[in-house]
Each structure stands twice: as C-alpha cells, then as structure tokens.
Design a protein around this motif. Structure first.
Motif, PDB file in Angstrom:
ATOM      1  N   ARG A 222     -38.062  -3.082   2.216  1.00 48.66           N
ATOM      2  CA  ARG A 222     -36.607  -4.234   2.108  1.00 48.66           C
ATOM      3  C   ARG A 222     -36.548  -4.158   0.779  1.00 48.66           C
ATOM      4  O   ARG A 222     -38.051  -4.616   0.158  1.00 48.66           O
TER       5      ARG A 222
ATOM      6  N   MET B 153     -28.951  -5.136  10.022  1.00 43.24           N
ATOM      7  CA  MET B 153     -27.720  -4.565  10.762  1.00 43.24           C
ATOM      8  C   MET B 153     -28.270  -4.741  12.360  1.00 43.24           C
ATOM      9  O   MET B 153     -29.173  -5.471  12.331  1.00 43.24           O
TER      10      MET B 153
ATOM     11  N   ASP C  77     -31.204  -4.133  14.590  1.00 45.87           N
ATOM     12  CA  ASP C  77     -31.755  -5.287  14.453  1.00 45.87           C
ATOM     13  C   ASP C  77     -31.737  -6.762  15.345  1.00 45.87           C
ATOM     14  O   ASP C  77     -32.348  -7.587  15.510  1.00 45.87           O
TER      15      ASP C  77
END
Length: 70
Positions: free
Chosen positions: A63, A1, A4
């Motif tokens: 994750r 992302m 991030d």
C-alpha cells in the motif's frame, strides 16, 4: 477497492456467526435462512469462505500510505 470491502464485510459476518456458535451454540445464518442445509445458507457459507480467501490477499498487498484514497 469495493471488492476488498465486500470481502471484509462477509468475513466479519462469518466471524460473528462463528462467535455466536462458539459462545451460544446458535448458528445465526442457519436460523435466518432456514437451517444449515438450506440452499441460501450454503450460498452464504460459500461466499463467506471465498471472502476469507480474498482477505488473505490483503495481508500481502503493498500500500502506498502517502496517498489518501477514499
């Protein structure tokens, strides 16, 4: 992302700046932007602080390590 990565880059910049303050008593952000009270410096300090808060969320995210997403 992408958010991030941006947050991580800003947190690294902040960490390096704090390291230079701790080791050399030299505030790189203030030096580049014209002092600690300069508007640009305050914006950068604020963005670094917000990025650090965002990075806290990285510690608690789940994750899926089976998928490699670039």
């Amino acid at each position: 992302m992408i958010m991030d990565r941006i947050a991580l880059i800003l947190a690294i910049v902040g960490g390096l700046n704090w390291g230079s303050i701790g080791l050399f008593r030299f505030d790189l952000v203030a030096w580049i932007c014209g002092g600690q009270t300069a508007t640009l410096s305050r914006v950068i300090y604020t963005l670094v602080g917000l990025a650090a808060l965002w990075c806290i969320s990285l510690l608690f995210r789940q994750r899926d390590y089976g998928e490699d997403k670039a």
